[in-house]
Structures are given as structure tokens and as C-alpha cells.
Scaffold this motif. Structure first.
Motif, PDB file in Angstrom:
ATOM      1  N   VAL A 187      10.626 -28.031 -50.010  1.00  0.00           N
ATOM      2  CA  VAL A 187      11.825 -27.201 -50.125  1.00  0.00           C
ATOM      3  C   VAL A 187      11.409 -25.737 -50.031  1.00  0.00           C
ATOM      4  O   VAL A 187      10.640 -25.246 -50.846  1.00  0.00           O
ATOM      5  CB  VAL A 187      12.564 -27.464 -51.454  1.00  0.00           C
ATOM      6  N   LYS A 205      13.914 -23.255 -49.513  1.00  0.00           N
ATOM      7  CA  LYS A 205      15.018 -22.477 -50.039  1.00  0.00           C
ATOM      8  C   LYS A 205      16.062 -23.448 -50.584  1.00  0.00           C
ATOM      9  O   LYS A 205      16.318 -24.480 -49.979  1.00  0.00           O
ATOM     10  CB  LYS A 205      15.604 -21.636 -48.907  1.00  0.00           C
ATOM     11  N   LEU A 206      16.658 -23.112 -51.720  1.00  0.00           N
ATOM     12  CA  LEU A 206      17.645 -24.003 -52.321  1.00  0.00           C
ATOM     13  C   LEU A 206      19.077 -23.713 -51.889  1.00  0.00           C
ATOM     14  O   LEU A 206      19.885 -24.636 -51.779  1.00  0.00           O
ATOM     15  CB  LEU A 206      17.552 -23.945 -53.847  1.00  0.00           C
ATOM     16  N   ASN A 207      19.411 -22.444 -51.677  1.00  0.00           N
ATOM     17  CA  ASN A 207      20.784 -22.141 -51.326  1.00  0.00           C
ATOM     18  C   ASN A 207      20.829 -21.196 -50.138  1.00  0.00           C
ATOM     19  O   ASN A 207      20.559 -20.003 -50.312  1.00  0.00           O
ATOM     20  CB  ASN A 207      21.497 -21.505 -52.517  1.00  0.00           C
ATOM     21  N   LEU A 211      20.068 -25.086 -48.548  1.00  0.00           N
ATOM     22  CA  LEU A 211      18.871 -25.919 -48.565  1.00  0.00           C
ATOM     23  C   LEU A 211      18.134 -25.831 -47.228  1.00  0.00           C
ATOM     24  O   LEU A 211      18.725 -26.012 -46.162  1.00  0.00           O
ATOM     25  CB  LEU A 211      19.240 -27.371 -48.852  1.00  0.00           C
ATOM     26  N   LEU A 248      14.349 -27.157 -45.561  1.00  0.00           N
ATOM     27  CA  LEU A 248      13.151 -27.969 -45.747  1.00  0.00           C
ATOM     28  C   LEU A 248      12.153 -27.710 -44.638  1.00  0.00           C
ATOM     29  O   LEU A 248      12.530 -27.418 -43.499  1.00  0.00           O
ATOM     30  CB  LEU A 248      13.501 -29.467 -45.739  1.00  0.00           C
ATOM     31  N   HIS A 281      17.876 -28.183 -41.905  1.00  0.00           N
ATOM     32  CA  HIS A 281      18.917 -27.662 -42.783  1.00  0.00           C
ATOM     33  C   HIS A 281      20.061 -28.671 -42.898  1.00  0.00           C
ATOM     34  O   HIS A 281      20.471 -29.008 -43.995  1.00  0.00           O
ATOM     35  CB  HIS A 281      19.429 -26.319 -42.259  1.00  0.00           C
ATOM     36  N   GLY A 336      19.832 -32.065 -45.127  1.00  0.00           N
ATOM     37  CA  GLY A 336      18.513 -31.911 -45.721  1.00  0.00           C
ATOM     38  C   GLY A 336      18.282 -32.809 -46.923  1.00  0.00           C
ATOM     39  O   GLY A 336      17.179 -33.313 -47.118  1.00  0.00           O
ATOM     40  N   LEU A 337      19.306 -33.034 -47.740  1.00  0.00           N
ATOM     41  CA  LEU A 337      19.135 -33.902 -48.906  1.00  0.00           C
ATOM     42  C   LEU A 337      18.854 -35.337 -48.487  1.00  0.00           C
ATOM     43  O   LEU A 337      18.038 -36.021 -49.101  1.00  0.00           O
ATOM     44  CB  LEU A 337      20.365 -33.843 -49.813  1.00  0.00           C
TER      45      LEU A 337
END
Length: 85
Positions: free
Chosen positions: A16, A18-20, A22, A24, A41, A44-45
Motif C-alpha cells: 500500500v 497511499k490509503l486515500n 488507495l 498499490l 488503483h 485495489g482492495l
């Protein structure tokens, strides 16, 4: 901007960046033994959940100005955990 479809194996677990929003990063070795630095992006989850180091994947996307491959669509063909069990 030309789009490519590539098959390969993940050399590392997704990281990860960047979280916000997301973002990868994953390193991929193609079937022609080329190593790609990939960013994902979209979805990504799902990629983070499905893909692990050693997973075979099929990806679709394009290169950015820094020669990083931007993944737009993906399919995880097999994971290392599914093969072992």
C-alpha cells in the motif's frame, strides 16, 4: 496511450503506497522474463485480498510517463495458497 494485456507471476506481495485514494504497488515477472513495476488503483482492495507473492495473474493496462505499468483490469489465475492446499 496503447493498452496491453500481460500474463505473469507476482514477485512480491502488494504494498500500500497511499490509503486515500488507495494506491498499490506490486512487482511482476512476465512470461518473457521481463520485470514490471505495476501500480493499481481501480479495485485495489480486491487485488490486495486475492493476490499474494507467487500468484499468477493476467493484467490489462498501460504504461505511464515513468514506465510504470498502470493496471486497469486484472484476474488472479492461481495463488500460492490455493496451489499448496
Amino acid at each position: 496511450m496503447s493498452h496491453l494485456a500481460i500474463n505473469g507471476t507476482l514477485l512480491s506481495d502488494p504494498k500500500v503506497l497511499k490509503l486515500n485514494p488507495l494506491l498499490l504497488y506490486v512487482k511482476l515477472r512476465t512470461t518473457t522474463d521481463e520485470e514490471l513495476n505495476c501500480l493499481i488503483h481501480q479495485h485495489g482492495l480486491n487485488f490486495l485480498y486475492q493476490a499474494t507473492s507467487g500468484s499468477r495473474v493476467a493484467i490489462y493496462g498501460h504504461y505511464n510517463a515513468r514506465r510504470q505499468f498502470i493496471i486497469e483490469k486484472f484476474t488472479v489465475l492461481t495463488s500460492a495458497n490455493a496451489v499448496a492446499s
